[in-house]
Scaffold this motif. Structure first.
Motif, PDB file in Angstrom:
ATOM      1  N   ALA A  27       9.871   5.418   5.681  1.00 12.14           N
ATOM      2  CA  ALA A  27      10.770   6.111   4.758  1.00 12.14           C
ATOM      3  C   ALA A  27      10.280   5.983   3.319  1.00 12.14           C
ATOM      4  CB  ALA A  27      12.176   5.560   4.881  1.00 12.14           C
ATOM      5  N   LYS A  28       9.600   4.871   3.024  1.00  8.89           N
ATOM      6  CA  LYS A  28       9.066   4.644   1.681  1.00  8.89           C
ATOM      7  C   LYS A  28       7.576   4.957   1.596  1.00  8.89           C
ATOM      8  CE  LYS A  28      12.402   1.054   0.435  1.00  8.89           C
ATOM      9  NZ  LYS A  28      12.602  -0.344  -0.024  1.00  8.89           N
ATOM     10  N   ASN A  29       6.999   5.404   2.723  1.00  8.41           N
ATOM     11  CA  ASN A  29       5.565   5.711   2.728  1.00  8.41           C
ATOM     12  C   ASN A  29       4.726   4.521   2.269  1.00  8.41           C
ATOM     13  OD1 ASN A  29       4.762   8.161   3.794  1.00  8.41           O
ATOM     14  ND2 ASN A  29       4.150   9.051   1.843  1.00  8.41           N
ATOM     15  N   THR A  30       5.133   3.336   2.721  1.00  9.70           N
ATOM     16  CA  THR A  30       4.502   2.106   2.234  1.00  9.70           C
ATOM     17  C   THR A  30       4.226   1.152   3.393  1.00  9.70           C
ATOM     18  OG1 THR A  30       5.629   2.311   0.101  1.00  9.70           O
ATOM     19  CG2 THR A  30       4.733   0.146   0.651  1.00  9.70           C
ATOM     20  N   VAL A  31       3.089   0.489   3.310  1.00  8.52           N
ATOM     21  CA  VAL A  31       2.718  -0.555   4.261  1.00  8.52           C
ATOM     22  C   VAL A  31       2.568  -1.856   3.493  1.00  8.52           C
ATOM     23  CG1 VAL A  31       0.935  -1.357   5.853  1.00  8.52           C
ATOM     24  CG2 VAL A  31       1.622   1.035   5.853  1.00  8.52           C
ATOM     25  N   TYR A  32       2.945  -2.945   4.131  1.00  9.85           N
ATOM     26  CA  TYR A  32       2.921  -4.253   3.485  1.00  9.85           C
ATOM     27  C   TYR A  32       2.021  -5.211   4.257  1.00  9.85           C
ATOM     28  CZ  TYR A  32       7.168  -2.234   1.527  1.00  9.85           C
ATOM     29  OH  TYR A  32       8.070  -1.401   0.926  1.00  9.85           O
ATOM     30  N   LEU A  33       1.488  -6.167   3.542  1.00 12.17           N
ATOM     31  CA  LEU A  33       0.759  -7.267   4.160  1.00 12.17           C
ATOM     32  C   LEU A  33       1.281  -8.560   3.556  1.00 12.17           C
ATOM     33  CD1 LEU A  33      -1.536  -7.922   6.191  1.00 12.17           C
ATOM     34  CD2 LEU A  33      -3.058  -8.138   4.211  1.00 12.17           C
ATOM     35  N   GLU A  34       2.073  -9.278   4.330  1.00 12.13           N
ATOM     36  CA  GLU A  34       2.607 -10.569   3.911  1.00 12.13           C
ATOM     37  C   GLU A  34       1.576 -11.628   4.256  1.00 12.13           C
ATOM     38  OE1 GLU A  34       5.829 -10.826   2.587  1.00 12.13           O
ATOM     39  OE2 GLU A  34       5.422 -12.929   2.099  1.00 12.13           O
ATOM     40  N   CYS A  58       0.877  -1.172   0.000  1.00  7.99           N
ATOM     41  CA  CYS A  58       0.000   0.000   0.000  1.00  7.99           C
ATOM     42  C   CYS A  58       0.914   1.221   0.000  1.00  7.99           C
ATOM     43  CB  CYS A  58      -0.903  -0.009   1.219  1.00  7.99           C
ATOM     44  SG  CYS A  58      -1.858   1.498   1.466  1.00  7.99           S
ATOM     45  N   ALA A  59       1.002   1.867  -1.140  1.00  2.00           N
ATOM     46  CA  ALA A  59       1.874   3.024  -1.298  1.00  2.00           C
ATOM     47  C   ALA A  59       1.072   4.308  -1.139  1.00  2.00           C
ATOM     48  CB  ALA A  59       2.545   2.992  -2.661  1.00  2.00           C
ATOM     49  N   ALA A  60       1.544   5.174  -0.268  1.00  2.42           N
ATOM     50  CA  ALA A  60       0.863   6.440  -0.003  1.00  2.42           C
ATOM     51  C   ALA A  60       1.572   7.574  -0.716  1.00  2.42           C
ATOM     52  CB  ALA A  60       0.825   6.710   1.491  1.00  2.42           C
ATOM     53  N   SER A  61       0.799   8.500  -1.215  1.00  8.24           N
ATOM     54  CA  SER A  61       1.364   9.687  -1.835  1.00  8.24           C
ATOM     55  C   SER A  61       0.485  10.878  -1.497  1.00  8.24           C
ATOM     56  CB  SER A  61       1.470   9.528  -3.352  1.00  8.24           C
ATOM     57  OG  SER A  61       0.194   9.339  -3.930  1.00  8.24           O
ATOM     58  N   GLY A  62       1.100  12.051  -1.527  1.00 10.15           N
ATOM     59  CA  GLY A  62       0.352  13.262  -1.223  1.00 10.15           C
ATOM     60  C   GLY A  62       0.236  13.563   0.255  1.00 10.15           C
ATOM     61  N   PHE A  63       0.794  12.705   1.089  1.00  8.40           N
ATOM     62  CA  PHE A  63       0.784  12.951   2.517  1.00  8.40           C
ATOM     63  C   PHE A  63       1.856  12.070   3.149  1.00  8.40           C
ATOM     64  CE2 PHE A  63      -1.226   9.108   4.381  1.00  8.40           C
ATOM     65  CZ  PHE A  63      -1.584   8.462   3.215  1.00  8.40           C
ATOM     66  N   THR A  64       2.159  12.366   4.401  1.00 12.74           N
ATOM     67  CA  THR A  64       3.168  11.588   5.118  1.00 12.74           C
ATOM     68  C   THR A  64       2.459  10.517   5.933  1.00 12.74           C
ATOM     69  OG1 THR A  64       4.577  13.532   5.265  1.00 12.74           O
ATOM     70  CG2 THR A  64       5.097  11.693   6.713  1.00 12.74           C
ATOM     71  N   SER A  65       2.584   9.283   5.492  1.00 13.61           N
ATOM     72  CA  SER A  65       1.803   8.202   6.094  1.00 13.61           C
ATOM     73  C   SER A  65       2.189   7.906   7.526  1.00 13.61           C
ATOM     74  CB  SER A  65       1.918   6.934   5.249  1.00 13.61           C
ATOM     75  OG  SER A  65       3.251   6.460   5.241  1.00 13.61           O
ATOM     76  N   MET A  66       3.365   8.374   7.942  1.00 11.15           N
ATOM     77  CA  MET A  66       3.798   8.048   9.296  1.00 11.15           C
ATOM     78  C   MET A  66       2.911   8.691  10.356  1.00 11.15           C
ATOM     79  SD  MET A  66       7.222  10.374   9.746  1.00 11.15           S
ATOM     80  CE  MET A  66       7.422   9.885  11.452  1.00 11.15           C
ATOM     81  N   TYR A  67       2.090   9.645   9.962  1.00  9.88           N
ATOM     82  CA  TYR A  67       1.192  10.284  10.918  1.00  9.88           C
ATOM     83  C   TYR A  67      -0.157   9.568  11.010  1.00  9.88           C
ATOM     84  CZ  TYR A  67       4.585  14.055  10.639  1.00  9.88           C
ATOM     85  OH  TYR A  67       5.742  14.789  10.657  1.00  9.88           O
ATOM     86  N   TYR A  68      -0.290   8.482  10.284  1.00  4.80           N
ATOM     87  CA  TYR A  68      -1.570   7.807  10.196  1.00  4.80           C
ATOM     88  C   TYR A  68      -1.464   6.352  10.637  1.00  4.80           C
ATOM     89  CZ  TYR A  68      -3.268  11.669   7.327  1.00  4.80           C
ATOM     90  OH  TYR A  68      -3.650  12.894   6.871  1.00  4.80           O
ATOM     91  N   VAL A  69      -2.523   5.881  11.281  1.00  2.00           N
ATOM     92  CA  VAL A  69      -2.701   4.448  11.465  1.00  2.00           C
ATOM     93  C   VAL A  69      -3.189   3.881  10.136  1.00  2.00           C
ATOM     94  CG1 VAL A  69      -4.088   2.689  12.629  1.00  2.00           C
ATOM     95  CG2 VAL A  69      -3.163   4.621  13.923  1.00  2.00           C
ATOM     96  N   ILE A  70      -2.686   2.736   9.772  1.00  2.00           N
ATOM     97  CA  ILE A  70      -3.070   2.117   8.507  1.00  2.00           C
ATOM     98  C   ILE A  70      -3.709   0.765   8.773  1.00  2.00           C
ATOM     99  CG2 ILE A  70      -2.245   1.192   6.314  1.00  2.00           C
ATOM    100  CD1 ILE A  70      -0.188   3.388   6.265  1.00  2.00           C
ATOM    101  N   GLY A  71      -4.809   0.538   8.098  1.00  2.00           N
ATOM    102  CA  GLY A  71      -5.505  -0.736   8.210  1.00  2.00           C
ATOM    103  C   GLY A  71      -5.614  -1.423   6.865  1.00  2.00           C
ATOM    104  N   TRP A  72      -5.608  -2.739   6.901  1.00  2.00           N
ATOM    105  CA  TRP A  72      -5.914  -3.549   5.726  1.00  2.00           C
ATOM    106  C   TRP A  72      -7.300  -4.156   5.932  1.00  2.00           C
ATOM    107  CZ3 TRP A  72      -3.643  -3.945   1.096  1.00  2.00           C
ATOM    108  CH2 TRP A  72      -2.306  -3.575   0.969  1.00  2.00           C
TER     109      TRP A  72
END
Length: 129
Positions: free
Chosen positions: A75-82, A22-36
């Motif tokens: 750093a990559k503004n990305t979240v992964y789900l393995e 899940c690649a984020a753009s237009g904002f800094t994802s580190m300030y957000y909780v991310i859900g799948w």
């Protein structure tokens, strides 16, 4: 413009593995909780996993615990789900979503989809032989 883009879905045999991104753009994802989340045909959208801003707090749905692993690279503004040991019942469209205020913990309401502010377009995961 805030945007979330999921990728990595596909067709896999039962017992196989996939890694969603899940690649984020237009904002800094580190300030957000991310859900799948995932949604199978005819079913409600289901919370799969969440990860806190720092990555220090994680929660999983019982149906995927022990098989799926969520992680994030701020750093990559990305979240992964393995996803490992995939089952046919894992077949669904998988979405990532973000929110600034949700608490990611087993005691919180993180699986409630309507609490998340922004969503990606989804990626299809099909588990079939």
């Amino acid at each position: 413009q805030l945007q979330l883009v999921e990728s990595g879905g596909g067709l896999v045999q039962p017992g196989g593995s996939l890694r969603l991104s899940c690649a984020a753009s237009g904002f800094t994802s580190m300030y957000y909780v991310i859900g799948w989340f995932r949604q199978a045909p005819g079913k409600e959208r289901e919370g799969v996993s969440c990860i806190s801003r720092s990555g220090g707090s994680i929660a999983y749905a019982d149906s995927v615990k022990g098989r799926f692993t969520i992680s994030r690279d701020n750093a990559k503004n990305t979240v992964y789900l393995e996803m490992n040991s995939l089952k046919p019942e894992d077949t669904a469209v998988y979405y990532c979503a973000v929110d600034r205020n949700i608490l990611c913990s087993y005691a919180s309401n993180w699986p409630r989809a309507r609490l998340y502010d922004y969503w990606g377009q989804g990626t299809q995961v099909t588990v079939s032989s």
